[in-house]
Design a protein around this motif. Structure first.
Motif, PDB file in Angstrom:
ATOM      1  N   LYS A  51       2.429 -25.151   8.531  1.00 27.61           N
ATOM      2  CA  LYS A  51       3.352 -25.187   7.400  1.00 27.61           C
ATOM      3  C   LYS A  51       3.482 -23.781   6.805  1.00 27.61           C
ATOM      4  N   LEU A  52       4.725 -23.416   6.513  1.00 30.13           N
ATOM      5  CA  LEU A  52       5.025 -22.143   5.877  1.00 30.13           C
ATOM      6  C   LEU A  52       5.642 -22.469   4.520  1.00 30.13           C
ATOM      7  N   HIS A  53       4.897 -22.237   3.461  1.00 33.74           N
ATOM      8  CA  HIS A  53       5.335 -22.610   2.119  1.00 33.74           C
ATOM      9  C   HIS A  53       6.297 -21.553   1.576  1.00 33.74           C
ATOM     10  N   PHE A  54       7.465 -22.009   1.134  1.00 32.24           N
ATOM     11  CA  PHE A  54       8.483 -21.090   0.626  1.00 32.24           C
ATOM     12  C   PHE A  54       8.355 -20.936  -0.881  1.00 32.24           C
ATOM     13  N   VAL A  55       8.384 -19.675  -1.344  1.00 26.20           N
ATOM     14  CA  VAL A  55       8.330 -19.363  -2.769  1.00 26.20           C
ATOM     15  C   VAL A  55       9.720 -18.903  -3.195  1.00 26.20           C
ATOM     16  N   GLU A  56      10.408 -19.731  -3.966  1.00 26.02           N
ATOM     17  CA  GLU A  56      11.788 -19.391  -4.333  1.00 26.02           C
ATOM     18  C   GLU A  56      11.855 -18.282  -5.371  1.00 26.02           C
ATOM     19  N   ARG A  57      10.953 -18.285  -6.338  1.00 25.20           N
ATOM     20  CA  ARG A  57      11.045 -17.299  -7.411  1.00 25.20           C
ATOM     21  C   ARG A  57       9.887 -16.304  -7.359  1.00 25.20           C
ATOM     22  N   ARG A  58       8.696 -16.727  -7.718  1.00 19.52           N
ATOM     23  CA  ARG A  58       7.556 -15.810  -7.662  1.00 19.52           C
ATOM     24  C   ARG A  58       6.271 -16.603  -7.564  1.00 19.52           C
ATOM     25  N   TYR A  59       5.253 -15.940  -7.050  1.00 19.05           N
ATOM     26  CA  TYR A  59       3.902 -16.511  -6.983  1.00 19.05           C
ATOM     27  C   TYR A  59       2.935 -15.441  -7.442  1.00 19.05           C
ATOM     28  N   CYS A  98      -0.350 -22.581  10.681  1.00 21.04           N
ATOM     29  CA  CYS A  98       0.955 -21.938  10.813  1.00 21.04           C
ATOM     30  C   CYS A  98       0.828 -20.477  11.232  1.00 21.04           C
ATOM     31  N   VAL A  99      -0.045 -19.729  10.577  1.00 20.12           N
ATOM     32  CA  VAL A  99      -0.136 -18.308  10.898  1.00 20.12           C
ATOM     33  C   VAL A  99      -0.616 -18.115  12.338  1.00 20.12           C
ATOM     34  N   GLU A 100      -1.506 -18.976  12.796  1.00 14.66           N
ATOM     35  CA  GLU A 100      -1.972 -18.862  14.183  1.00 14.66           C
ATOM     36  C   GLU A 100      -0.864 -19.238  15.162  1.00 14.66           C
TER      37      GLU A 100
END
Length: 243
Positions: free
Chosen positions: A185-193, A207-209
């Protein structure tokens, strides 16, 4: 330069993300991650040869040059650091000057690495992936253009740290697999984290692997929780139109 002169210049160069010891002056002594990145480096520095004489190194997203300078101190023949932030590059130039090492620095995006027309023995790609709007494209470009020996990779990870077994294919009706915590899973950040609007995508470990493998890299070592040592291989999937 005297310690006082260094301290003045450090302040003039603005806020530092890399905490570095420049002639007894700490550039980011109150870093929220502690003595970063030195404390993190101490946990995986053993995977980088102590003697890099005869080797070339590319540090992508070099920031203030901590890793680039470390590679030069290990004797690398040539170290090139690239970043898109001119403030970080100015800090890196000053840090290299204080340390008395020669590091080449350029304003360049990871998406432009093909312009280098050169493969490097060691490519450092740490703390960059999650700042990119097109992360898999970046990995594809690294594989195609610049990684000639080893890729030292790191990414912030969120979500499950477990990696499960996946089949090569699933029927269209099989939807439950996507609900598993171990699915990539690649979590999308729409504004900021964490207050940072450049944090776009944050992968889980699976996911990264999977992304590294998809781009043509074999993971040969995991010396630290977020750090991977990779080597380029022939891409397993023939991605039509891939860069």
């Amino acid at each position: 330069m005297s310690r006082e002169q260094i301290a003045v210049r450090v302040r003039e160069l603005g806020e530092w993300f890399h905490n570095m010891d420049l002639g007894g002056v700490q550039t980011a002594p109150h870093h929220f991650l502690g003595d970063y990145p030195r404390a993190k480096w101490a946990r995986f520095e053993h995977v980088v040869p102590a003697d890099l004489r005869g080797k070339t190194v590319l540090d992508i997203g070099c920031n203030a040059g901590f890793y680039a300078i470390e590679m030069k101190r290990r004797g690398a023949d040539r170290v090139l650091g690239i970043d898109t932030d001119e403030a970080y590059l100015a800090q890196a130039r000053f840090a290299a000057q204080v340390h008395g090492v020669e590091v080449e620095l350029r304003s360049m995006s990871v998406y432009e690495v093909g312009l280098l027309r050169e493969r490097f023995d060691l490519v450092i790609f740490m703390g960059v992936l999650y700042h990119l709007r097109h992360p898999l494209l970046a990995l594809d470009l690294l594989h195609r253009h610049v990684v000639g020996g080893t890729l030292l990779f790191q990414s912030m990870l969120r979500g499950s740290s477990d990696v499960g077994h996946l089949e090569d294919d699933y029927p269209f009706e099989r939807t439950s697999i996507f609900e598993a915590s171990t699915y990539p899973k690649l979590h999308f950040v729409e504004r900021r984290y964490a207050g940072d609007e450049t944090n776009w995508w944050i992968p889980n470990r699976a996911c990264v692997e999977a992304m590294l493998r998809s781009a043509g890299f074999e993971i040969v070592g995991k010396p630290e929780d977020e750090v991977y040592v990779c080597e380029p291989r022939e891409r397993a999937l023939a991605a039509s139109g891939a860069p």
